[in-house]
Write an enzyme that holds these catalytic residues in place. Sequence first.
Site, PDB file in Angstrom:
ATOM      1  N   ALA A 159      48.878  24.631  38.349  1.00  0.00           N
ATOM      2  CA  ALA A 159      50.325  25.403  38.437  1.00  0.00           C
ATOM      3  C   ALA A 159      51.077  25.350  38.872  1.00  0.00           C
ATOM      4  O   ALA A 159      51.254  25.894  40.485  1.00  0.00           O
ATOM      5  CB  ALA A 159      49.698  26.512  37.311  1.00  0.00           C
ATOM      6  N   LYS A 160      52.388  25.389  38.836  1.00  0.00           N
ATOM      7  CA  LYS A 160      53.615  25.977  40.234  1.00  0.00           C
ATOM      8  C   LYS A 160      54.292  27.145  39.762  1.00  0.00           C
ATOM      9  O   LYS A 160      54.941  27.756  39.107  1.00  0.00           O
ATOM     10  CB  LYS A 160      54.536  25.045  39.963  1.00  0.00           C
ATOM     11  N   ALA A 161      52.568  28.170  40.040  1.00  0.00           N
ATOM     12  CA  ALA A 161      53.248  29.426  40.346  1.00  0.00           C
ATOM     13  C   ALA A 161      53.606  30.030  40.868  1.00  0.00           C
ATOM     14  O   ALA A 161      53.432  29.696  42.075  1.00  0.00           O
ATOM     15  CB  ALA A 161      51.831  30.127  39.239  1.00  0.00           C
ATOM     16  N   TYR A 177      53.122  31.104  45.931  1.00  0.00           N
ATOM     17  CA  TYR A 177      53.970  30.916  47.746  1.00  0.00           C
ATOM     18  C   TYR A 177      54.018  31.727  47.988  1.00  0.00           C
ATOM     19  O   TYR A 177      54.274  32.041  48.723  1.00  0.00           O
ATOM     20  CB  TYR A 177      54.703  30.858  46.648  1.00  0.00           C
TER      21      TYR A 177
END
Length: 295
Positions: A158-160, A164
């Site tokens: 997932a680009k959660a 980051y």
Amino acid sequence: MSATPFDQRDGWIWYDGQLVPWKDAQLHVLSHGLHYGSSVFEGERAYGGEIFKSTEHSERLKKSAQILDFEIPYSVAEIDAAKRLVLEKSGMKDAYLRPVAWRGSEMMGVAAQANKIHLAIAAWEWPSYFDPAEKMKGIRIDMAEYRRPDPATAPSAAKAAGLYMICTISKHKAERKGYADALMLDWQGRVAECTGANVFFIRDGIVHTPIADCFLDGITRRTVIDLAKRRGFEVAERRIMPDELPSFNECFITGTAAEVTPVSEIGPHKYQPGNMTKVLMDDYSAEVQPKSKAA
């Protein structure tokens, strides 16, 4: 890029189904997405008024939300249309777009299954991620202290937003030492990616890149792999160990923000941006242009 803080800019943001003035696109401080990381996002670019691979980004946004156990209440087609509307309203042809979805403020605790799911989309001018005058010289990259987590411990597909956190820490440390970015290893000590971009290496005419199974398989990454294969370049997606770093001739990173950016150093290891990197930079630049203009 403008030095004006993002909350003080003018323009329009698509927010939960309607365009609202930029400065009015706000959320409450007790939003679940802020406290518990229940937020996903995309980074996209428009070139000549067209959003590159818009539908792929919208599909990944929906998938990222599902991995984080929530459903964005808009279809892929509706998200695509909203992005086009934001771009049109902004009056920009070349722009960066940021769709973001998050759990709201109805419940505050680890469990928040009844919280409303919000979606916002903004667009702004964002030139090359790195100084264009310096880009072909290659950027300098440090080695990150943190590693990408085992996919059994984090939703790496997932680009959660929460994933980051260690990227921000690592990039800040690198920048304070005079580097542009940091290279992260995976949980087993193998080369993984940079803090917001995938990494590629070239040796003996072969393009090498790590297998994307514990970090995001970037849309730009996949595009560049396709471009390399169209050129007849052999692409090896494989495990890469840090002790191989000095054996490569060229290195570059890829991402929506970075596009294709050459690398001149990773820690003590030196690289010379060369012809294959330049070819892929030029091919990518041509690929992202609206086809009527690129023809």
